[in-house]
Enzyme design. Structure first.
Site, short mmCIF file in Angstrom:
data_model
loop_
_atom_site.label_atom_id
_atom_site.label_comp_id
_atom_site.label_asym_id
_atom_site.label_seq_id
_atom_site.Cartn_x
_atom_site.Cartn_y
_atom_site.Cartn_z
N GLY A 78 0.82 -1.22 0.00
CA GLY A 78 0.00 0.00 0.00
C GLY A 78 0.85 1.26 0.00
CB ILE A 79 4.43 1.84 -0.92
CG1 ILE A 79 5.46 2.91 -0.55
CG2 ILE A 79 4.48 1.51 -2.42
CD1 ILE A 79 6.90 2.46 -0.63
CB THR A 80 0.90 3.70 -4.65
OG1 THR A 80 -0.06 2.64 -4.48
CG2 THR A 80 2.14 3.16 -5.34
CE1 TYR A 102 -11.22 -0.89 4.65
CE2 TYR A 102 -12.50 -0.08 6.53
CZ TYR A 102 -11.29 -0.19 5.86
OH TYR A 102 -10.16 0.37 6.39
CB SER A 138 -10.20 0.29 10.16
OG SER A 138 -11.23 1.24 10.05
CG ASP A 181 -2.25 5.87 6.11
OD1 ASP A 181 -2.65 7.02 5.83
OD2 ASP A 181 -2.81 5.15 6.97
CD GLU A 237 -16.00 2.64 9.01
OE1 GLU A 237 -16.93 1.97 8.55
OE2 GLU A 237 -16.18 3.77 9.49
CB ALA A 243 -2.02 -3.34 0.31
CE LYS A 273 -8.33 -2.32 6.58
NZ LYS A 273 -6.88 -2.42 6.37
P1 NDP Z 1 -5.41 4.15 0.35
O1 NDP Z 1 -6.70 3.72 -0.21
O2 NDP Z 1 -4.90 5.54 0.09
O3 NDP Z 1 -4.24 3.15 -0.16
C1 NDP Z 1 -4.49 1.78 -0.33
C2 NDP Z 1 -3.25 1.13 -0.93
O4 NDP Z 1 -3.49 -0.27 -1.12
C3 NDP Z 1 -2.83 1.68 -2.29
O5 NDP Z 1 -1.41 1.76 -2.34
C4 NDP Z 1 -3.33 0.61 -3.25
O6 NDP Z 1 -2.62 0.56 -4.47
C5 NDP Z 1 -3.02 -0.62 -2.43
N1 NDP Z 1 -3.72 -1.82 -2.89
C6 NDP Z 1 -5.04 -2.02 -3.10
N2 NDP Z 1 -5.29 -3.27 -3.51
C7 NDP Z 1 -4.08 -3.90 -3.57
C8 NDP Z 1 -3.68 -5.20 -3.93
N3 NDP Z 1 -4.55 -6.14 -4.32
N4 NDP Z 1 -2.35 -5.51 -3.87
C9 NDP Z 1 -1.45 -4.59 -3.48
N5 NDP Z 1 -1.78 -3.32 -3.14
C10 NDP Z 1 -3.08 -2.99 -3.18
O7 NDP Z 1 -5.45 3.88 1.93
P2 NDP Z 1 -4.83 4.72 3.15
O8 NDP Z 1 -3.43 5.03 2.84
O9 NDP Z 1 -5.77 5.78 3.55
O10 NDP Z 1 -4.90 3.63 4.31
C11 NDP Z 1 -3.86 2.68 4.49
C12 NDP Z 1 -4.42 1.46 5.21
O11 NDP Z 1 -4.95 1.84 6.47
C13 NDP Z 1 -5.59 0.76 4.50
O12 NDP Z 1 -5.48 -0.61 4.77
C14 NDP Z 1 -6.83 1.33 5.17
O13 NDP Z 1 -7.90 0.43 5.06
C15 NDP Z 1 -6.32 1.47 6.58
N6 NDP Z 1 -6.93 2.51 7.37
C16 NDP Z 1 -6.97 3.80 6.90
C17 NDP Z 1 -7.48 4.80 7.69
C18 NDP Z 1 -7.55 6.21 7.20
O14 NDP Z 1 -8.25 7.00 7.83
N7 NDP Z 1 -6.84 6.57 6.14
C19 NDP Z 1 -7.98 4.52 9.06
C20 NDP Z 1 -7.85 3.13 9.45
C21 NDP Z 1 -7.33 2.18 8.64
P3 NDP Z 1 -3.05 1.46 -5.77
O15 NDP Z 1 -2.37 2.80 -5.58
O16 NDP Z 1 -2.53 0.68 -6.90
O17 NDP Z 1 -4.56 1.59 -5.74
P1 GDR Z 2 -14.91 6.29 6.36
O1 GDR Z 2 -14.50 7.57 5.51
O2 GDR Z 2 -16.07 5.58 5.77
O3 GDR Z 2 -15.02 6.75 7.78
O4 GDR Z 2 -13.64 5.35 6.16
P2 GDR Z 2 -15.32 8.46 4.48
O5 GDR Z 2 -14.58 9.75 4.41
O6 GDR Z 2 -15.58 7.76 3.20
O7 GDR Z 2 -16.74 8.67 5.22
C1 GDR Z 2 -16.84 9.32 6.46
C2 GDR Z 2 -18.29 9.64 6.76
O8 GDR Z 2 -18.75 10.67 5.88
C3 GDR Z 2 -20.04 10.33 5.42
N1 GDR Z 2 -20.28 11.00 4.12
C4 GDR Z 2 -19.61 10.80 2.98
N2 GDR Z 2 -18.56 9.99 2.71
C5 GDR Z 2 -18.05 10.03 1.44
N3 GDR Z 2 -16.97 9.27 1.14
N4 GDR Z 2 -18.61 10.79 0.46
C6 GDR Z 2 -19.69 11.59 0.69
O9 GDR Z 2 -20.17 12.27 -0.21
C7 GDR Z 2 -20.21 11.61 2.02
N5 GDR Z 2 -21.23 12.28 2.62
C8 GDR Z 2 -21.26 11.89 3.89
C9 GDR Z 2 -20.00 8.81 5.30
O10 GDR Z 2 -21.32 8.29 5.23
C10 GDR Z 2 -19.27 8.46 6.58
O11 GDR Z 2 -20.14 8.43 7.66
C11 GDR Z 2 -12.32 5.85 6.21
C12 GDR Z 2 -11.45 4.98 5.30
O12 GDR Z 2 -10.17 5.55 5.23
C13 GDR Z 2 -11.32 3.58 5.83
O13 GDR Z 2 -10.38 2.85 5.05
C14 GDR Z 2 -10.84 3.66 7.27
O14 GDR Z 2 -10.74 2.38 7.84
C15 GDR Z 2 -11.78 4.52 8.11
O15 GDR Z 2 -11.83 5.81 7.54
C16 GDR Z 2 -11.32 4.66 9.54
#
Ligand code: NDP
Ligand code: GDR
Length: 328
Positions: A8-10, A151, A127, A13, A129, A83, A155
């Site tokens: 998930g380097i791209t 999702y 997460s 996080d 979630e 990832a 997780k």
């Molecule tokens: P992103 O959606 O920004 O990044 C997800 C990464 O996973 C991308 O690099 C994507 O690659 C890669 N990926 C997806 N599918 C595959 C696969 N089949 N094989 C290899 N790589 C894959 O997520 P975040 O950086 O926001 O989050 C990082 C992690 O933390 C995730 O697991 C997320 O669920 C978890 N998380 C995030 C939170 C948040 O608030 N951001 C909170 C709690 C947990 P590509 O660029 O090719 O799509």
């Molecule tokens: P979340 O993030 O589901 O908490 O997951 P998201 O920003 O998608 O939604 C947060 C809240 O906002 C409400 N919402 C909307 N959400 C989106 N995306 N688009 C809209 O237009 C919109 N309007 C209202 C949603 O219903 C929700 O309640 C993120 C991800 O990064 C997960 O991978 C991670 O695990 C959790 O945060 C912690």
């Protein structure tokens, strides 16, 4: 020089964690899945100025042979599993893919570690979630889980398998239960970035309206740069464990909108509409984390206030559109 391997380097996080580890002197190896648009895949790493300093290797979390090959070749001391199919809303449309990548993908990596490199330290991106329909007003490591989406269910499987591999095989496997964390590098489909992108477009006259779903949901939002440090701190502990990472403050989506529009001198009520078709089949109404254990044991606490985060994100989106407009 220690070596870290990041899946998930791209993503958001992955980029911040890469920068953090490079500053610490790590060699950083990143898993990159093959894409026909590989020229844009490294965009976030480029934005943080680290794309030329990390080593990207081909593979996929769903293909255990690629993981085994990489672990054999690079023998990292630390492994960060970031990832995932991470967009909650999409997980109802693609529940099986989400299960495969976000759930089973983690176990592919745990198995590869167990077979090839059981001494490596492992981090799983769990997460908030997983708390879903919350069972306590403030959620900590001891709060029962109640996932509300495919999702979150995926997780939760990955989370318990991480705990299980620690307890069954003695792996140094930790799970970070991170609450929402954002940045200018947040994917545009998530609500914070959707809002700051909308503010920029409206401010620059490119749009007049922004359609959102449920405006009353509440989230505990921190900054991604702070949160990746917590991941690293977990892997520096003598014993692996699970930690909640959060700010301890929760606000509704409409308050995030108010702050973001106000930063650009606008009133969100003039522009934001709530559309029923953007509501989720099942909602996580409110999340509020208790990160006392991380504070106590890791010496970690959130540093960036929500107002500061919102300002940084709005400024970044304004700059992106201004640049686009200047260059046609
Ligand atoms: P992103 O959606 O920004 O990044 C997800 C990464 O996973 C991308 O690099 C994507 O690659 C890669 N990926 C997806 N599918 C595959 C696969 N089949 N094989 C290899 N790589 C894959 O997520 P975040 O950086 O926001 O989050 C990082 C992690 O933390 C995730 O697991 C997320 O669920 C978890 N998380 C995030 C939170 C948040 O608030 N951001 C909170 C709690 C947990 P590509 O660029 O090719 O799509
Ligand atoms: P979340 O993030 O589901 O908490 O997951 P998201 O920003 O998608 O939604 C947060 C809240 O906002 C409400 N919402 C909307 N959400 C989106 N995306 N688009 C809209 O237009 C919109 N309007 C209202 C949603 O219903 C929700 O309640 C993120 C991800 O990064 C997960 O991978 C991670 O695990 C959790 O945060 C912690």
């Amino acid at each position: 020089m220690p070596t870290a391997f990041i899946t998930g380097i791209t993503g958001q996080d992955g980029a911040y964690l890469s920068r953090f580890l490079l500053h610490k002197g790590y060699r950083v190896i990143g898993l990159m899945r093959r894409s026909a648009s590989s020229d844009v895949v490294g965009e976030r790493l480029r934005w943080l100025g680290v794309v030329d300093h990390v080593e990207l290797v081909d593979g996929n979390l769903t293909d255990i042979t690629s993981l085994i090959r990489i672990l054999e070749q690079y023998r990292p001391e630390e492994i960060y599993n970031l990832a995932a199919q991470s967009f909650v809303a999409a997980s109802w449309q693609q529940p099986l893919l989400t299960g495969n990548v976000t759930g089973i993908g983690c176990v592919n990596l745990l198995e590869a570690v167990r077979i090839v490199l059981p001494s490596a330290r492992f981090y799983q991106a769990s997460s908030s979630e997983m708390f879903g329909k919350i069972q306590a007003e403030r959620q900590s490591e001891t709060t029962p889980f109640y996932p509300r989406s495919p999702y979150a269910a995926a997780k939760l499987y990955a989370h318990w398998m991480t705990v299980n591999y620690r307890e069954s095989f003695g792996l140094h496997a930790s799970s970070g239960i991170l609450f929402n964390h954002e940045s200018p590098l947040r994917g545009i489909e998530f609500v914070t970035r959707k809002v700051t992108d909308g503010v920029a477009r409206i401010k620059l006259g490119l749009a007049t309206e922004l359609a959102l779903g449920n405006m009353n949901a509440q989230r505990d939002w921190g900054h991604a740069a702070d949160y990746v440090e917590a991941m690293w701190r977990m892997l520096q502990q003598d014993a692996a464990d699970d930690y909640v990472i959060a700010t301890g403050r929760t606000v509704p989506i409409h308050e995030f909108c108010r702050l973001a529009f106000a930063h650009a001198g606008l009133d969100y009520k003039d522009h934001v509409v709530s559309r029923q078709d953007l509501h989720r089949p099942a909602e996580v109404d409110v999340l509020l984390g208790d990160a006392a254990k991380a504070h106590r044991q890791l010496g970690w606490q959130a540093g960036v206030a929500l107002e500061q985060l919102v300002a940084e994100m709005v400024e970044a989106d304004l700059a992106r559109y201004q640049k686009k407009l200047q260059h046609g």
